[in-house]
Scaffold this motif. Structure first.
Motif, PDB file in Angstrom:
ATOM      1  N   UNK A  26       0.836  -1.200   0.000  1.00  0.00           N
ATOM      2  CA  UNK A  26       0.000   0.000   0.000  1.00  0.00           C
ATOM      3  C   UNK A  26       0.870   1.250   0.000  1.00  0.00           C
ATOM      4  N   UNK A  27       1.951   1.243   0.778  1.00  0.00           N
ATOM      5  CA  UNK A  27       2.832   2.411   0.776  1.00  0.00           C
ATOM      6  C   UNK A  27       3.432   2.641  -0.602  1.00  0.00           C
ATOM      7  N   UNK A  28       3.807   1.569  -1.287  1.00  0.00           N
ATOM      8  CA  UNK A  28       4.365   1.710  -2.627  1.00  0.00           C
ATOM      9  C   UNK A  28       3.340   2.301  -3.589  1.00  0.00           C
ATOM     10  N   UNK A  29       2.111   1.840  -3.502  1.00  0.00           N
ATOM     11  CA  UNK A  29       1.058   2.358  -4.374  1.00  0.00           C
ATOM     12  C   UNK A  29       0.733   3.813  -4.048  1.00  0.00           C
ATOM     13  N   UNK A  30       0.808   4.185  -2.762  1.00  0.00           N
ATOM     14  CA  UNK A  30       0.585   5.584  -2.399  1.00  0.00           C
ATOM     15  C   UNK A  30       1.685   6.475  -2.965  1.00  0.00           C
ATOM     16  N   UNK A  31       2.934   5.984  -2.914  1.00  0.00           N
ATOM     17  CA  UNK A  31       4.021   6.743  -3.531  1.00  0.00           C
ATOM     18  C   UNK A  31       3.764   6.936  -5.020  1.00  0.00           C
ATOM     19  N   UNK A  32       3.277   5.909  -5.670  1.00  0.00           N
ATOM     20  CA  UNK A  32       2.968   6.013  -7.097  1.00  0.00           C
ATOM     21  C   UNK A  32       1.857   7.035  -7.339  1.00  0.00           C
ATOM     22  N   UNK A  33       0.814   6.989  -6.484  1.00  0.00           N
ATOM     23  CA  UNK A  33      -0.299   7.919  -6.647  1.00  0.00           C
ATOM     24  C   UNK A  33       0.132   9.360  -6.411  1.00  0.00           C
ATOM     25  N   UNK A  34       1.052   9.559  -5.474  1.00  0.00           N
ATOM     26  CA  UNK A  34       1.527  10.905  -5.165  1.00  0.00           C
ATOM     27  C   UNK A  34       2.655  11.346  -6.089  1.00  0.00           C
ATOM     28  N   UNK A  35       3.183  10.411  -6.878  1.00  0.00           N
ATOM     29  CA  UNK A  35       4.312  10.692  -7.750  1.00  0.00           C
ATOM     30  C   UNK A  35       3.933  10.674  -9.208  1.00  0.00           C
ATOM     31  N   UNK A  36       4.663   9.853  -9.979  1.00  0.00           N
ATOM     32  CA  UNK A  36       4.529   9.898 -11.433  1.00  0.00           C
ATOM     33  C   UNK A  36       3.112   9.676 -11.929  1.00  0.00           C
ATOM     34  N   UNK A  37       2.378   8.733 -11.335  1.00  0.00           N
ATOM     35  CA  UNK A  37       1.062   8.413 -11.884  1.00  0.00           C
ATOM     36  C   UNK A  37       0.046   9.504 -11.575  1.00  0.00           C
ATOM     37  N   UNK A 359       7.218   6.115 -24.417  1.00  0.00           N
ATOM     38  CA  UNK A 359       6.319   4.966 -24.240  1.00  0.00           C
ATOM     39  C   UNK A 359       6.329   4.485 -22.791  1.00  0.00           C
ATOM     40  N   UNK A 360       7.523   4.416 -22.169  1.00  0.00           N
ATOM     41  CA  UNK A 360       7.593   3.944 -20.783  1.00  0.00           C
ATOM     42  C   UNK A 360       7.009   4.969 -19.826  1.00  0.00           C
ATOM     43  N   UNK A 361       7.127   6.254 -20.160  1.00  0.00           N
ATOM     44  CA  UNK A 361       6.502   7.285 -19.333  1.00  0.00           C
ATOM     45  C   UNK A 361       5.006   7.051 -19.231  1.00  0.00           C
ATOM     46  N   UNK A 362       4.403   6.606 -20.325  1.00  0.00           N
ATOM     47  CA  UNK A 362       2.967   6.341 -20.340  1.00  0.00           C
ATOM     48  C   UNK A 362       2.613   4.981 -19.772  1.00  0.00           C
ATOM     49  N   UNK A 363       3.487   3.995 -19.920  1.00  0.00           N
ATOM     50  CA  UNK A 363       3.111   2.589 -19.704  1.00  0.00           C
ATOM     51  C   UNK A 363       3.540   2.014 -18.370  1.00  0.00           C
ATOM     52  N   UNK A 364       4.479   2.657 -17.670  1.00  0.00           N
ATOM     53  CA  UNK A 364       5.013   2.051 -16.448  1.00  0.00           C
ATOM     54  C   UNK A 364       3.974   1.900 -15.349  1.00  0.00           C
ATOM     55  N   UNK A 365       2.869   2.614 -15.426  1.00  0.00           N
ATOM     56  CA  UNK A 365       1.926   2.752 -14.316  1.00  0.00           C
ATOM     57  C   UNK A 365       1.156   1.474 -14.007  1.00  0.00           C
ATOM     58  N   UNK A 366       1.105   0.536 -14.939  1.00  0.00           N
ATOM     59  CA  UNK A 366       0.318  -0.673 -14.718  1.00  0.00           C
ATOM     60  C   UNK A 366       1.002  -1.680 -13.805  1.00  0.00           C
ATOM     61  N   UNK A 367       2.327  -1.568 -13.594  1.00  0.00           N
ATOM     62  CA  UNK A 367       3.077  -2.629 -12.926  1.00  0.00           C
ATOM     63  C   UNK A 367       2.588  -2.951 -11.527  1.00  0.00           C
ATOM     64  N   UNK A 368       2.701  -2.004 -10.589  1.00  0.00           N
ATOM     65  CA  UNK A 368       2.315  -2.270  -9.201  1.00  0.00           C
ATOM     66  C   UNK A 368       0.815  -2.494  -9.024  1.00  0.00           C
ATOM     67  N   UNK A 369      -0.059  -1.672  -9.643  1.00  0.00           N
ATOM     68  CA  UNK A 369      -1.496  -1.912  -9.438  1.00  0.00           C
ATOM     69  C   UNK A 369      -1.960  -3.278  -9.931  1.00  0.00           C
TER      70      UNK A 369
END
Length: 624
Positions: A26-37, A359-369
């Protein structure tokens, strides 16, 4: 082909949001939500309000759907209202964009490929929300495909990635029962590149020198699910054998010590300094998630954990503000410099917003979720199967029994997975036992249970869960394992983790860089180490400490105390390490302790080591 009954033999993913991340995940996903994604539209116009996928005059190909393919599951896994509000305009525009002939999306580009990604997003949206508009929308789109694909067949990216379309068609068929969808699926497969035949018989055996879709690393990662997509139609179990042969050939010619093939941007050979594209990582994760549903074997969960806990974790900075286009297994600097990529620019190794290409800027977001949404699946015999292990909570129905699971663990930073179960009747939990674990243990309410995994690598726990909470403890002892490499080099694995030597890191911000952050990273100390005493690797001390707030930052969560020495003759070759010198290494410094840490926590690292001593020849004078 008479029916799609074969599709009913695959596992069913739980809808996005039914599995809720907890603990470090959950902490990792929160970092993603508050960061790049969460913040990407603020800093990157390609997914901003002018996107063609929001009705604007901006980028109108794959980047909008790619971004949404990660943003949507992230929003539902976290139950984050702000992210859900970000998702809504994309979905509504997409659904409103359908034309009378069934086509949809921006009218400036009619490529089949980005619509395959968009359709995949709509399936996730329907699963998460129950939106009844999606199935008829996709039915109209599939009718458009059936009418137009004969004259305008799949080409380029769509031909390489047609399996994605077949999976969407299968979903639509399951919800509408329209028989003609079988004809469409057959047509799409007939126009899709035959990956398993190619990879088994025509795979290039070294770094690619020319551009070809069949040698493009991300295409390969996506193409590896083509056999599984075909198996949904024809039920042929040999698809699995052919896909496993494809994996074996990729490992033979392009496999690196972490267990995955290089692709920088084309297939790049087996050296530890060949790159791996972030798009390859997240698409390979999605592929093994699909393989896990279709083949239902534990090996796919092992693969998923290997990707997530090593390469995915390492692909971004610890707070997920920036990413690399290419990572190296042995990576002694992150910088703008010429590296021997098969094809990419000098900045592809940087931590930033859009190194090399977006492409990776757009696509990396699917990994953790998608890791979170794929941790558990419902098998066709109504067992709830553990695909991979991470802290989470699950609420679902299994064979008419309501079940609630709380998975309380710091795995992979610890050995024990605790599962607290509440229910109102009988049900089967199917627990994965990793292939690397030789002495697993299972306790139910504190009592040791016989544990004999089946041929598929799982053990079933069937109980009547009515009444008080029951606790399962799956103990997966982790001991260092040595993996041999070319030139008698060695790599070290610990459970699902690849263990590496870190030279320390100095992060230098790049002034006036676009995006949220951009860095060069340089070593603080020595990196040119060799390993010793490999015969005693199984008894090397393993220490587990607290998982940091940013879980994949350098810390004390897992430390392996090995033995090594400096090798002055092993030098850099430009911005990369030279190949390890042949072993056994005869000239080296004094032996002493060498601290190894998880690959995913070390952005600078040595993954593949030369070896000191007689271990490389077996150490037995009677052998020759």
């Amino acid at each position: 082909m008479s029916s799609w009954n074969h599709a009913a033999r695959s596992a069913r993913p739980l809808p996005p949001g039914r599995i809720r991340a907890r603990g470090w995940l959950e902490r990792q996903l929160r970092l993603q939500a508050e960061g790049l994604t969460g913040r990407l539209p603020e800093v990157w116009p390609d997914v901003g309000p002018d996107s063609g996928w929001l009705g604007g005059d901006g980028e109108s190909w794959e980047r909008g759907p790619y971004y949404l393919d990660g943003l949507l599951p992230l929003a539902h896994v976290l139950g984050d209202e702000a992210l859900l509000a970000q998702v809504e305009p994309w979905i509504e525009w997409m659904l409103a964009s359908q034309r009378p002939d069934g086509s949809f999306g921006p009218d400036r580009d009619d490529d089949w490929w980005p619509r395959m990604v968009a359709a995949k997003v709509l399936v996730q949206h329907a699963e998460a929300t129950g939106d009844e508009r999606v199935a008829p929308f996709l039915l109209r789109w599939h009718r458009h495909q059936l009418e137009h694909l004969p004259a305008r067949p799949l080409a380029q990216w769509a031909r390489a990635r047609g399996a994605e379309d077949v999976l969407t068609i299968a979903w639509t068929h399951a919800r509408t029962g329209e028989a003609w969808l079988e004809e469409l699926a057959e047509l799409v497969l007939s126009q899709t590149f035959d990956w398993d035949t190619h990879l088994a018989t025509r795979l290039i055996t070294g770094q690619a020198q020319v551009s070809a879709h069949s040698a493009h690393g991300v295409n390969v990662a996506m193409g590896l699910k083509t056999g599984a997509a075909a198996q949904l139609l024809d039920g042929d179990p040999d698809h699995r054998l052919r896909t496993e042969e494809s994996f074996a050939q990729l490992d033979r010619w392009h496999g690196q010590a972490h267990g995955w093939f290089s692709g920088d941007e084309w297939l790049g050979g087996p050296e530890a300094t060949a790159g791996v594209e972030t798009c390859l990582v997240v698409e390979m994760m999605h592929t093994v998630e699909v393989l896990s549903r279709v083949h239902r074997d534990a090996r796919q969960g092992d693969r998923l954990e290997s990707l997530a806990f090593n390469l995915l974790a390492a692909s971004c900075d610890p707070r997920m503000l920036a990413h690399q286009y290419h990572q190296q297994g042995t990576q002694i600097a992150i910088s703008v410099a010429r590296r021997p990529w098969s094809y990419s620019s000098d900045d592809a190794n940087m931590m930033g917003l859009e190194p090399h290409f977006g492409c990776c800027t757009a696509n990396l977001h699917q990994g953790w979720p998608k890791l979170a949404t794929s941790l558990w699946a419902l098998d066709p015999d109504d067992a709830l199967r553990a695909v991979a292990y991470a802290p989470c909570e699950v609420d679902t129905a299994v064979a008419g029994t309501d079940l609630s699971l709380e998975v309380d663990t710091a795995y992979p930073f610890e050995e024990t997975v605790r599962i607290r179960v509440r229910g109102d009747g009988p049900a089967t939990l199917r627990l994965r036992v990793p292939e690397w674990c030789t002495a697993p243990r299972l306790l139910v309410d504190g009592e040791e249970q016989a544990l004999a995994p089946g041929a598929d690598g799982h053990v079933d726990v069937r109980r009547d869960w009515t009444g008080q909470e029951r606790t399962l403890e799956l103990i997966l002892p982790m001991r260092a394992r040595v993996v041999r490499r070319a030139r008698q080099a060695a790599a070290v694995h610990l459970g699902p983790l690849v263990m590496v030597a870190s030279p320390g890191e100095t992060w230098t911000p790049v002034p006036d860089a676009p995006g949220l952050a951009e860095w060069e990273v340089h070593p603080r100390g020595t990196w040119n180490w060799a390993l010793a005493d490999l015969d005693g690797a199984g008894s090397w001390e393993v220490r587990h400490g607290a998982v940091p707030e940013a879980p994949w930052s350098l810390g004390e969560a897992t430390v392996l105390e090995a033995t090594g020495a400096r090798v002055d003759g092993w030098r850099a070759d430009g911005a990369s390490a030279a190949p390890p010198p042949p072993s056994p290494v005869l000239e080296h410094g004094p032996l002493h302790g060498l601290r190894l840490v998880p690959y995913g926590t070390a952005r600078l690292r040595v993954m593949e080591f030369p070896v000191i001593g007689d271990w490389v020849s077996g150490g037995n004078e009677d052998e020759f």
